[in-house]
Enzyme design. Structure first.
Site, PDB file in Angstrom:
ATOM      1  N   THR A  57      40.810  26.895 -15.649  1.00  0.00           N
ATOM      2  CA  THR A  57      41.761  26.327 -14.739  1.00  0.00           C
ATOM      3  C   THR A  57      41.912  24.845 -15.080  1.00  0.00           C
ATOM      4  OG1 THR A  57      40.882  27.908 -13.197  1.00  0.00           O
ATOM      5  CG2 THR A  57      41.975  25.997 -12.227  1.00  0.00           C
TER       6      THR A  57
ATOM      7  N   ASN B  64      42.808  31.868 -15.610  1.00  0.00           N
ATOM      8  CA  ASN B  64      41.475  32.349 -15.218  1.00  0.00           C
ATOM      9  C   ASN B  64      40.462  31.889 -16.260  1.00  0.00           C
ATOM     10  OD1 ASN B  64      39.526  33.411 -13.608  1.00  0.00           O
ATOM     11  ND2 ASN B  64      39.752  35.500 -14.323  1.00  0.00           N
TER      12      ASN B  64
ATOM     13  N   GLY C 191      36.996  25.172 -12.518  1.00  0.00           N
ATOM     14  CA  GLY C 191      35.561  25.467 -12.418  1.00  0.00           C
ATOM     15  C   GLY C 191      35.235  26.773 -11.719  1.00  0.00           C
TER      16      GLY C 191
HETATM   17  N1  GLY Z   1      40.574  32.016 -11.559  1.00  0.00           N
HETATM   18  C1  GLY Z   1      39.776  31.156 -10.805  1.00  0.00           C
HETATM   19  C2  GLY Z   1      40.294  30.938  -9.432  1.00  0.00           C
HETATM   20  O1  GLY Z   1      41.458  31.145  -9.180  1.00  0.00           O
HETATM   21  O2  GLY Z   1      39.533  30.576  -8.564  1.00  0.00           O
END
Ligand code: GLY
Length: 574
Positions: free
Chosen positions: A384, A404, A476
């Site tokens: 992210t 992701n 994170g």
């Molecule tokens: N893919 C990590 C989140 O959306 O928290």
């Protein structure tokens, strides 16, 4: 207790006082790290070259939304591991004209044919490869629709004008920084397993680009030019859509032409909380970020972390106990509010926070196995990258978006240069079984067609006296919420400069596993004391990459996180 203040410090305090009283920027010479300073606006992102794109838009008279959209599109080119067209995210926009904050949810949606058990094998076990590295792992991307929506509704420039810098970067190429070369080298096996990904990001013989070489992304340039020519329909109904659907049909994905045409951006009411006189505005579901940021701040509000001291065992113990309670609630209650009812009011209620606090000992750990979710219902009346932008008119954008994992599913749609996300793994594929971030979930976050997988993204704006004061967010995975919490506390509670707040070491606890993660940089004494209180401690690689701005007394202070190389704050000065 310090009895005498040395003359050196006295001189320092006087010089800081003089500077601020002369209407000069506040430079805290007691701080080890210093922010960028500007008077005409600020853009901070994980790639300085993309921040430059946004800052140039501000210089040309664009507003914060114009700059944010241009930065996001540039990041899709120069930061392929997280910047994207094939993923989704969340944007908060504070409009000075409307005097309100808008939450734009452009999270991916599950394809219509998605079903609860789609990632279970014949024995009923979670199949990690399917959930994370196949075309089945891709949700219907929201980025193109979300950026277009934001620009159209809150920006001032045309779609073509904000696309142009990204088209130029993709077509003419850009100089590969060490960071990109190194990450592409680390991910080579996974990424070159897909022919289109190998073609896009490696040389013809699958060699990695070295730092200093120029990489061109012609297929991505084609996609960006289609978007300029046709608008977002190119992605959802036009030539890009055709290529996505063809690849899905050929290689076992679920996304259909109908899924793409049906994608919907949702404008939502942001979540609001308070902390010691500051107003906290953050993201509602389908992200869990805002809920639990506000819940944790509510639990911490009765204490003075400043008196406990930054990095003290006492303050870390308290934060860790608070984090555990919030993440236990996350696993039980959070999901897409378009599908399930989430007790948002209860979870963010200050009385509920007080009830949870009663179970916390300031001296001893509560093991995670004896914590289950609390009961917020009686209080009810839901890799992210982040960038932050502030403009000279008082508008603010806080945006976090993602594929992701780094490079998402690792699969590029042939002919488009577009990497597809693997966001379907953010659903709870099997009750109580952890996903890639070790997060467990239950019914609220089960897979269902057109539902949005639960996120932890926490784009946030903090207001002081009704004016935007601090804007921040982070990547994170599960650590996003606790990262944003600590950087906010470093500013609001520990009075650190924004750069020092971003740089300072962090901890993380997410209830399960029952482990307190600590970055390097804390005193060994602190670690020993925490061990004596009963914490199971693991040292951690760096957590998050916060891009933050403070606005104070007519100056913008921007801080890019040094945990990620080549990130950068770019100030606009008239
Ligand atoms: N893919 C990590 C989140 O959306 O928290």
């Amino acid at each position: 207790m310090i009895k005498k203040i040395p003359i050196y410090f006295l001189t320092l305090f006087v010089s800081i006082y003089l500077e601020s009283s002369n209407n000069l920027p506040i430079i805290d010479y007691g701080s080890i790290s210093h922010p960028e300073i500007g008077t005409g606006g600020m853009v901070v992102s994980q790639r300085k070259i993309a921040s430059e794109v946004g800052a140039e838009i501000l210089r040309q008279g664009g507003n914060a939304v114009d700059a944010a959209v241009a930065t996001a599109l540039a990041l899709a080119v120069v930061l392929p591991r997280a910047g994207n067209l094939g993923g989704g995210g969340f944007m908060l926009v504070y409009s000075e004209e409307l005097k309100k904050t808008i939450a734009i949810d452009y999270r991916e949606m599950a394809p219509l044919q998605a079903s609860r058990d789609m990632f279970l094998d014949e024995k009923g076990n979670y199949d990690r490869r399917k959930a994370q590295f196949s075309l089945l792992s891709a949700g219907v991307p929201g980025t193109v629709a979300g950026l277009y929506y934001a620009l159209n509704k809150y920006g001032t420039l045309s779609w073509g004008e904000v696309l142009d810098p990204a088209i130029k970067l993709a077509e003419d190429g850009f100089v590969v920084p060490h960071d990109l070369s190194s990450v592409l080298s680390n991910y080579k096996k996974r990424l070159t397993a897909n022919e289109a990904t190998a073609k896009a990001y490696y040389k013809t013989n699958k060699e990695t680009y070295s730092a200093g070489e120029v990489i061109k992304l012609p297929d991505l340039a084609w996609s960006l030019k289609e978007l300029k020519k046709v608008g977002p329909d190119a992605f959802y109904k036009g030539k890009i859509a055709e290529k996505i659907v063809a690849e899905m049909q050929l290689n076992g994905g679920l996304i259909t032409a109908k899924d793409l045409a049906n994608y919907k951006v949702k404008e939502r009411l942001p979540l609001q909380g308070t902390f010691k006189g500051y107003e906290i505005v953050s993201m509602p579901p389908s992200s869990s970020g805002g809920v639990h940021l506000i819940q944790m701040l509510n639990m911490l509000e009765p204490f003075s972390l400043k008196e406990m001291g930054f990095g003290s065992a006492q303050s870390i113990h308290l934060m860790s106990e608070v984090m555990k309670r919030a993440y236990a609630d996350r696993s039980k209650y959070l999901g897409d509010t378009d599908f399930v009812s989430v007790p948002l009011k209860g979870l963010t209620d200050k009385e509920y926070a007080k009830a949870l606090l009663k179970e916390i000992s300031l001296k001893k750990v509560t093991p995670s196995k004896s914590i289950s979710n609390g009961n917020p219902l009686p209080y009810e009346s839901p890799d992210t990258t982040h960038f932050s932008v502030m403009d000279s008119e008082g508008n603010v954008v806080s945006n976090t978006y993602t594929l992701n994992f780094s490079y998402g599913s690792g699969i590029v749609i042939p002919g488009t240069g577009i990497l597809m996300n693997n966001e379907m793994d953010d659903f709870s594929s099997k009750k109580g079984v952890p996903n890639a971030y070790g997060l467990v979930g239950y019914e609220a976050n089960e897979i269902e067609g057109q539902k949005r997988p639960l996120s932890s993204m926490t784009p946030t704006i903090v207001f002081k006296n009704k004016k935007p004061y601090l804007v921040l967010g982070s990547p994170g995975g599960s650590r996003i919420i606790t990262t944003v919490l600590q950087v906010a506390l470093n500013v609001l509670e520990h009075d650190m400069s924004v750069k020092q707040a971003v740089v300072s070491p962090r901890v993380h606890h997410q209830w399960l596993p029952d482990v307190l993660l600590m970055e390097e940089g804390f005193s060994p004494d602190t670690v020993t004391l925490l061990g004596e209180m009963g914490h199971t401690i693991r040292s951690s690689r760096t957590m998050g990459s916060v891009q933050a701005i403070i606005y104070k007394d007519k100056y913008f202070y921007g801080a890019a996180d040094p945990r990620r190389p080549s990130s950068g704050a770019v100030a606009v000065n008239p």
